[in-house]
Design a protein around this motif. Structure first.
Motif, mmCIF file in Angstrom:
data_model
loop_
_atom_site.group_PDB
_atom_site.id
_atom_site.type_symbol
_atom_site.label_atom_id
_atom_site.label_comp_id
_atom_site.label_asym_id
_atom_site.label_seq_id
_atom_site.Cartn_x
_atom_site.Cartn_y
_atom_site.Cartn_z
ATOM 1 N N ALA A 165 -0.109 9.121 2.950
ATOM 2 C CA ALA A 165 -1.325 8.622 3.596
ATOM 3 C C ALA A 165 -1.177 7.142 3.943
ATOM 4 N N ALA A 166 -0.364 6.426 3.171
ATOM 5 C CA ALA A 166 -0.089 5.002 3.428
ATOM 6 C C ALA A 166 1.281 4.642 2.870
ATOM 7 N N CYS A 167 1.977 3.781 3.603
ATOM 8 C CA CYS A 167 3.265 3.245 3.160
ATOM 9 C C CYS A 167 3.451 1.915 3.880
ATOM 10 N N ASP A 168 2.948 0.851 3.269
ATOM 11 C CA ASP A 168 2.950 -0.462 3.918
ATOM 12 C C ASP A 168 3.820 -1.460 3.186
ATOM 13 N N ALA B 144 6.786 3.208 8.512
ATOM 14 C CA ALA B 144 5.684 3.909 7.852
ATOM 15 C C ALA B 144 6.145 5.217 7.200
ATOM 16 N N THR B 145 7.260 5.773 7.654
ATOM 17 C CA THR B 145 7.768 7.038 7.111
ATOM 18 C C THR B 145 8.687 6.847 5.901
ATOM 19 N N ALA B 146 8.991 5.611 5.528
ATOM 20 C CA ALA B 146 9.972 5.330 4.461
ATOM 21 C C ALA B 146 9.587 5.928 3.116
ATOM 22 N N LYS C 17 0.855 -1.189 0.000
ATOM 23 C CA LYS C 17 0.000 0.000 0.000
ATOM 24 C C LYS C 17 0.887 1.234 0.000
ATOM 25 N N VAL C 18 0.659 2.129 -0.956
ATOM 26 C CA VAL C 18 1.357 3.418 -0.978
ATOM 27 C C VAL C 18 0.396 4.458 -1.556
ATOM 28 N N ALA C 19 0.163 5.500 -0.771
ATOM 29 C CA ALA C 19 -0.743 6.573 -1.173
ATOM 30 C C ALA C 19 -0.203 7.892 -0.631
ATOM 31 N N PHE C 20 -0.405 8.950 -1.398
ATOM 32 C CA PHE C 20 0.067 10.264 -0.981
ATOM 33 C C PHE C 20 -1.086 11.254 -0.923
#
Length: 145
Positions: A117-120, A126-128, A63-66
């Motif tokens: 918003a997401a980085c899974d 989570a901040t990567a 999951k990756v969202a900005f």
């Protein structure tokens, strides 16, 4: 004979030096997350934003969202939205398009990445995604964090 050996040594040294920047670029390209604002084009709904995203992490991103903010020509916030780029395989470049209903492409002066918003991913904090994000833009629009 020594003269030939000296020339060979200089040639090998020159080739090694020329190869060094190429390998350095490959290493830079292989780390983090790169996001390019590739195009803004008029659509029936408003403005079609095209992005190219590349996962340079050593594991897939499930999951990756900005959170993105659009600014108009006067520098005022037009809208805030979350764009989802999920999922991203390791080393894979993908194109994602988002139709921004009611937006006028010609009026967009800046696209700000406000937050992730997401980085899974299994082994990433989570901040990567935000900490290791590299941005570029092809249109004449300011883009980045």
């Amino acid at each position: 004979m020594r003269k030939i050996a000296a020339h060979c040594l200089m040639a090998v040294t020159a080739l090694a030096g020329a190869a060094a920047p190429v390998s350095g670029l490959a290493e830079d390209k292989a780390t983090g997350l790169s996001l390019e604002l590739n195009n803004l084009a008029r659509s029936e709904a408003g403005c079609l934003a095209t992005f190219m995203v590349r996962n340079g992490f050593e594991q897939p991103l499930e999951k990756v969202a900005f959170e993105i903010v659009l600014f108009n020509a006067q520098g005022l916030v037009d809208r805030l939205m979350v764009l989802d780029f999920s999922p991203l395989s390791t080393g894979k470049t993908r194109v994602r398009q988002f139709d921004l209903a009611g937006a006028d492409c010609a009026d967009i002066s800046r696209v700000l990445i406000n937050d992730a918003a997401a980085c899974d991913a299994k082994a990433l904090p989570a901040t990567a995604c935000l900490d290791n994000l590299k941005t570029t833009a092809r249109p004449e629009v300011e883009f980045g964090s």
